[in-house]
Enzyme design. Structure first.
Site, PDB file in Angstrom:
ATOM      1  N   ASP A   1      71.867  34.028 -89.738  1.00  0.00           N
ATOM      2  CA  ASP A   1      71.862  34.521 -91.105  1.00  0.00           C
ATOM      3  C   ASP A   1      71.345  33.371 -91.974  1.00  0.00           C
ATOM      4  O   ASP A   1      71.324  32.218 -91.539  1.00  0.00           O
ATOM      5  CB  ASP A   1      73.285  34.925 -91.512  1.00  0.00           C
ATOM      6  CG  ASP A   1      73.371  35.365 -92.964  1.00  0.00           C
ATOM      7  OD1 ASP A   1      72.528  36.175 -93.394  1.00  0.00           O
ATOM      8  OD2 ASP A   1      74.282  34.892 -93.666  1.00  0.00           O
TER       9      ASP A   1
ATOM     10  N   ASP B   1      71.699  32.893 -96.097  1.00  0.00           N
ATOM     11  CA  ASP B   1      72.570  32.441 -97.184  1.00  0.00           C
ATOM     12  C   ASP B   1      74.000  32.237 -96.702  1.00  0.00           C
ATOM     13  O   ASP B   1      74.613  33.134 -96.138  1.00  0.00           O
ATOM     14  CB  ASP B   1      72.545  33.450 -98.339  1.00  0.00           C
ATOM     15  CG  ASP B   1      71.148  33.636 -98.916  1.00  0.00           C
ATOM     16  OD1 ASP B   1      70.373  32.662 -98.907  1.00  0.00           O
ATOM     17  OD2 ASP B   1      70.835  34.747 -99.378  1.00  0.00           O
TER      18      ASP B   1
ATOM     19  N   ARG C   1      69.494  46.971 -93.270  1.00  0.00           N
ATOM     20  CA  ARG C   1      70.509  46.169 -93.962  1.00  0.00           C
ATOM     21  C   ARG C   1      71.717  45.971 -93.047  1.00  0.00           C
ATOM     22  O   ARG C   1      72.350  46.919 -92.605  1.00  0.00           O
ATOM     23  CB  ARG C   1      70.921  46.846 -95.268  1.00  0.00           C
ATOM     24  CG  ARG C   1      71.903  46.023 -96.071  1.00  0.00           C
ATOM     25  CD  ARG C   1      72.147  46.629 -97.450  1.00  0.00           C
ATOM     26  NE  ARG C   1      73.231  45.968 -98.121  1.00  0.00           N
ATOM     27  CZ  ARG C   1      73.139  44.783 -98.732  1.00  0.00           C
ATOM     28  NH1 ARG C   1      71.980  44.163 -98.783  1.00  0.00           N
ATOM     29  NH2 ARG C   1      74.180  44.233 -99.309  1.00  0.00           N
TER      30      ARG C   1
END
Length: 185
Positions: A7, A9, A100
């Site tokens: 990932d 952030d 998403r």
């Protein structure tokens, strides 16, 4: 191919409740770039999978996102490593897309792009949706305490999720990368 999915952030760079909207705001977490470079030098194919709903929300545009990713890529390269690709979901939470996280569309795209099965690959994240994505694809979810990691750990302690009971937890990406190098190399 030794695949590692990260990932962005909260794992590679500092996160913000106000979103990271520019290359100037994009700041690496100490040791994360070196960790990526180390994995890359050890022969891992390092791929980033990130939700970027700030695009759908109009907080930044594609040029801004590309500038952030160029900064990330260049900073890893100056440390002797590389990022094979960055996959992102540009949609908002209500768009009902397949990419998403916690849906698996980003990992599906990684598998197609690299002609590889992600099953068994380490998937490093700081949020429950990262861990759930990895779990759904048969990856080895790994949680870091940076970003939303502490909140995720607390949530899992209150509401355990089947399949995530033995998720390895590390202080940061540097510690996770050392584990990956030892256990997936």
């Amino acid at each position: 191919m030794k695949l590692v999915i990260l990932d962005r952030d909260g794992v590679i760079n500092h996160d913000s409740a106000d979103y990271i909207k520019s290359a100037e705001e994009w700041q690496p977490i100490e040791g994360s770039l070196e960790a990526i470079a180390k994995l890359s030098r050890l022969g891992f194919t390092v791929v980033v999978a990130t939700n970027q709903s700030g695009l759908a929300r109009g907080l930044f545009d594609l040029d801004d996102l590309e500038a952030m990713h160029s900064k990330l890529t260049e900073m890893v390269e100056t440390r002797g490593g590389s990022i094979a690709a960055i996959f992102y979901c540009p949609h908002g939470p209500d768009d009902n897309c397949s990419c998403r996280k916690p849906k698996t569309g980003l990992v599906d795209a990684i598998e197609v792009e690299f002609d590889v099965c992600a099953e068994g690959a380490p998937f490093v994240g700081d949020s429950l949706r990262d861990l759930e994505t990895g779990l759904a694809k048969g990856c080895q979810p790994i949680l870091v305490r940076t970003g939303k990691g502490e909140q995720t750990l607390a949530k899992l302690a209150k509401e355990p999720v089947d399949g995530l009971e033995n998720t390895p937890v590390f202080d940061d990406l540097a510690a996770a990368a050392a584990y990956i190098a030892d256990h997936f190399g």
